[in-house]
Design a protein around this motif. Sequence first.
Motif, PDB file in Angstrom:
ATOM      1  N   TRP A  21      92.281  46.416  10.220  1.00 32.72           N
ATOM      2  CA  TRP A  21      91.265  46.621  11.478  1.00 32.72           C
ATOM      3  C   TRP A  21      91.009  45.130  11.852  1.00 32.72           C
ATOM      4  O   TRP A  21      90.613  44.362  11.281  1.00 32.72           O
ATOM      5  N   TRP A  22      90.885  45.095  13.186  1.00 37.98           N
ATOM      6  CA  TRP A  22      90.739  43.827  13.944  1.00 37.98           C
ATOM      7  C   TRP A  22      89.232  43.092  13.484  1.00 37.98           C
ATOM      8  O   TRP A  22      89.156  41.988  13.454  1.00 37.98           O
ATOM      9  N   PHE A  23      88.375  43.985  13.312  1.00 35.08           N
ATOM     10  CA  PHE A  23      86.706  43.406  12.770  1.00 35.08           C
ATOM     11  C   PHE A  23      86.818  42.947  11.453  1.00 35.08           C
ATOM     12  O   PHE A  23      85.775  42.711  11.001  1.00 35.08           O
ATOM     13  N   CYS A  24      87.688  43.445  10.707  1.00 37.63           N
ATOM     14  CA  CYS A  24      87.438  43.258   9.300  1.00 37.63           C
ATOM     15  C   CYS A  24      88.012  42.076   8.508  1.00 37.63           C
ATOM     16  O   CYS A  24      89.108  42.104   8.019  1.00 37.63           O
ATOM     17  N   ASN A  25      87.164  41.127   8.812  1.00 36.95           N
ATOM     18  CA  ASN A  25      87.504  39.636   8.066  1.00 36.95           C
ATOM     19  C   ASN A  25      86.049  38.858   8.041  1.00 36.95           C
ATOM     20  O   ASN A  25      85.265  39.363   8.834  1.00 36.95           O
ATOM     21  N   GLU A  26      86.087  37.930   6.911  1.00 44.53           N
ATOM     22  CA  GLU A  26      84.747  37.623   7.052  1.00 44.53           C
ATOM     23  C   GLU A  26      83.908  36.749   8.197  1.00 44.53           C
ATOM     24  O   GLU A  26      82.830  37.017   8.219  1.00 44.53           O
ATOM     25  N   GLY A  27      84.768  36.149   8.974  1.00 41.88           N
ATOM     26  CA  GLY A  27      84.255  35.576  10.098  1.00 41.88           C
ATOM     27  C   GLY A  27      83.631  36.588  11.078  1.00 41.88           C
ATOM     28  O   GLY A  27      82.520  36.161  11.822  1.00 41.88           O
ATOM     29  N   THR A  32      76.852  40.549  11.856  1.00 44.23           N
ATOM     30  CA  THR A  32      77.142  41.996  12.536  1.00 44.23           C
ATOM     31  C   THR A  32      76.665  42.768  11.209  1.00 44.23           C
ATOM     32  O   THR A  32      76.523  42.612  10.081  1.00 44.23           O
ATOM     33  N   ASN A  33      75.921  43.851  11.976  1.00 42.87           N
ATOM     34  CA  ASN A  33      75.269  44.949  11.143  1.00 42.87           C
ATOM     35  C   ASN A  33      76.289  46.358  11.352  1.00 42.87           C
ATOM     36  O   ASN A  33      76.699  46.518  12.128  1.00 42.87           O
ATOM     37  N   THR A  69      76.016  47.554   5.926  1.00 41.96           N
ATOM     38  CA  THR A  69      76.172  46.136   6.020  1.00 41.96           C
ATOM     39  C   THR A  69      76.740  45.481   4.847  1.00 41.96           C
ATOM     40  O   THR A  69      77.810  44.749   4.928  1.00 41.96           O
ATOM     41  N   ASP A  70      75.942  45.448   3.726  1.00 42.61           N
ATOM     42  CA  ASP A  70      76.490  44.753   2.546  1.00 42.61           C
ATOM     43  C   ASP A  70      77.841  45.462   1.917  1.00 42.61           C
ATOM     44  O   ASP A  70      78.830  44.400   1.665  1.00 42.61           O
ATOM     45  N   PHE A  71      78.127  46.567   2.009  1.00 45.25           N
ATOM     46  CA  PHE A  71      79.276  47.310   1.502  1.00 45.25           C
ATOM     47  C   PHE A  71      80.387  46.837   2.512  1.00 45.25           C
ATOM     48  O   PHE A  71      81.498  46.318   1.883  1.00 45.25           O
ATOM     49  N   MET A  72      80.243  46.745   3.975  1.00 48.31           N
ATOM     50  CA  MET A  72      81.207  46.376   4.765  1.00 48.31           C
ATOM     51  C   MET A  72      81.622  44.761   4.616  1.00 48.31           C
ATOM     52  O   MET A  72      82.807  44.399   4.845  1.00 48.31           O
ATOM     53  N   ARG A  73      80.609  44.038   4.469  1.00 47.17           N
ATOM     54  CA  ARG A  73      80.708  42.730   4.292  1.00 47.17           C
ATOM     55  C   ARG A  73      81.548  42.271   3.335  1.00 47.17           C
ATOM     56  O   ARG A  73      82.349  41.554   3.152  1.00 47.17           O
TER      57      ARG A  73
END
Length: 80
Positions: A21-27, A32-33, A69-73
Amino acid sequence: MEAKPASGGGEDIDLWDPCQWWFCNEGRTENTNFFAARLDRSCDGSCDGVVFPLAWDSKNDGVVGEDRTDFMRDLCSQCK
């Protein structure tokens, strides 16, 4: 994440691989929440007053949510 119909529906798509997924990287997850709507409105004390923010109705606090948020990060920090 997106369900199979919204993801293009290709058989080669692994819905469990967050790095596709385009949004799924640390940066991109920094500052982001992430929220998920709860279908169970009873909340049994685990909601802590969290609401699911609606982009089209920002004053609506009637949708019970979970802060993910914590899970996704953590999940997206595995992706480069």
